[in-house]
Scaffold this active site. Structure first.
Site, PDB file in Angstrom:
ATOM      1  N   LYS A  94       4.003   6.234  -5.468  1.00 59.04           N
ATOM      2  CA  LYS A  94       2.940   7.239  -5.495  1.00 59.04           C
ATOM      3  C   LYS A  94       2.959   8.049  -6.783  1.00 59.04           C
ATOM      4  CE  LYS A  94       2.518   7.680  -0.465  1.00 59.04           C
ATOM      5  NZ  LYS A  94       2.653   8.563   0.713  1.00 59.04           N
TER       6      LYS A  94
ATOM      7  N   LYS B  93      -2.744  -5.491   6.623  1.00 59.42           N
ATOM      8  CA  LYS B  93      -2.550  -4.605   7.764  1.00 59.42           C
ATOM      9  C   LYS B  93      -3.733  -3.652   7.922  1.00 59.42           C
ATOM     10  CE  LYS B  93       0.836  -1.124   9.334  1.00 59.42           C
ATOM     11  NZ  LYS B  93       2.077  -0.423   8.955  1.00 59.42           N
TER      12      LYS B  93
ATOM     13  N   LYS C  20      -5.674   2.980   7.088  1.00 64.27           N
ATOM     14  CA  LYS C  20      -6.650   3.921   6.535  1.00 64.27           C
ATOM     15  C   LYS C  20      -6.670   3.878   5.015  1.00 64.27           C
ATOM     16  CE  LYS C  20      -8.329   6.342  10.103  1.00 64.27           C
ATOM     17  NZ  LYS C  20      -9.758   6.459  10.393  1.00 64.27           N
TER      18      LYS C  20
END
Length: 332
Positions: A114, A197, A200
């Site tokens: 990230k 998968k 979101k």
């Protein structure tokens, strides 16, 4: 016989949870609460590592709570609460930060991924210390078991390392938690990209079955799901990932074996099969959605459930924190 304690949490990052959340985690939470001393929290403090609109955060937190309760989480069987309602999470989190090495924190895969994407100037310190707060979440309740996906395995390992390090230096204080990796039916795939998968963060809107979507919307998503070449309804994840994903969804929600469903659709096409899968999904989610909407209509009662859960959680959390402070030599 003392029941083993299980701890798990979920972030409130959307207005609706999705079918992948339910099948991969929440349904297991529901079964755990019957056999274990279960503690379940909505990890709203962890959500702050991403800049969030306050009104949106509040709405999503309450929506997630309502959906978990509607999905079968029972506050009479478990301790269900918001992370931010129990101040001991932050207090023990600081202790864990002081136990962790800068090097081991830097090696955490999620932080590296990230921070590389957003750059160091836009990466908040909370993302770096996230695993220490997660360790506190777990250790605060002396959890024996922590249901985790593969993506959280590294966080559980550092939790175990920190607990063992503390116990070695300051005396037995924390239960060393074991991970519970859910193997069967844990992964539901994107309806539009059945090799990825359902998530979101990576799925398209059309690829996710949302708990709070209308029955009509979810039926359309199932009927529009990507399928494979041929007409045979057969489970084959390599050659037929789209049909295999729909078979897994049908089987998990209906309780029928995949073999039985395959036999039911011998000689029939994908259209008939997708219509039935849509019906199974819609009828399964209908009462969950209805109950969640009812809970959200009565916000006072929903907040009362969360406050009662936090009061129960604080009793356990404070006992652990006081023992931690005492063993550290902090004046009581």
């Amino acid at each position: 016989m003392t029941r083993k304690r299980v701890l798990s949490g979920i972030q409130a990052t959307a207005d609706s949870t999705h079918l992948g959340n339910y099948l991969g985690a929440v349904r297991h939470w529901v079964s755990f609460q019957d056999e274990h001393d279960a503690f379940y929290c909505i990890a709203d403090l962890h959500t702050l590592t991403v800049e969030t609109d306050p009104a949106v955060l509040r709405r999503r937190t309450l929506a997630t709570a309502a959906q978990l309760l509607a999905s079968g989480i029972d506050p009479d069987k478990c301790t269900f609460f918001l992370q931010s309602h129990v101040a001991q999470h932050n207090q023990l989190g600081w202790v864990m930060e002081c136990m962790a090495g800068f090097g081991e924190a830097s090696r955490m895969t999620q932080f590296k991924d990230k921070s590389q994407k957003s750059g160091s100037d836009r990466t908040v310190v909370g993302l770096f210390t996230y695993p220490m707060l997660m360790a506190a979440d777990i250790l605060l309740y002396q959890a024996d078991l922590v249901p985790v996906g593969e993506d959280q395995r590294q966080h559980l390992e550092i939790t175990r390392d920190l607990a063992e390090r503390f116990n070695s230096r300051y005396g037995k204080t924390f239960q060393i938690p074991d991970g519970h990796i859910v193997k069967s039916g844990a992964k539901i795939y994107d309806l539009q990209n059945p090799t990825a998968k359902m998530s979101k963060s990576s799925s398209s809107v059309a690829g996710i079955v949302e708990i709070m979507d209308s029955p009509e919307v979810n039926a359309k998503k199932i009927k529009s799901a990507v399928t494979d070449t041929g007409r045979e309804v057969k489970f084959d994840e390599k050659e037929k990932p789209g049909i295999s994903n729909l078979l897994m969804i049908h089987s998990t929600l209906s309780g029928k074996s995949i073999e039985t469903i395959e036999k039911d659709f011998e000689g029939k096409g994908y259209g008939d099969f997708k219509t039935e899968v849509a019906e199974v999904v819609v009828e399964f989610l209908r009462p969950v959605r209805q109950r969640a909407l009812e809970l959200l209509e009565d916000e006072a009662s929903l907040l009362a459930i969360l406050h009662d859960g936090a009061a129960k959680a604080r009793i356990v959390a404070d006992h652990t924190l006081q023992a931690t402070y005492k063993n550290l030599g902090l004046v009581q």
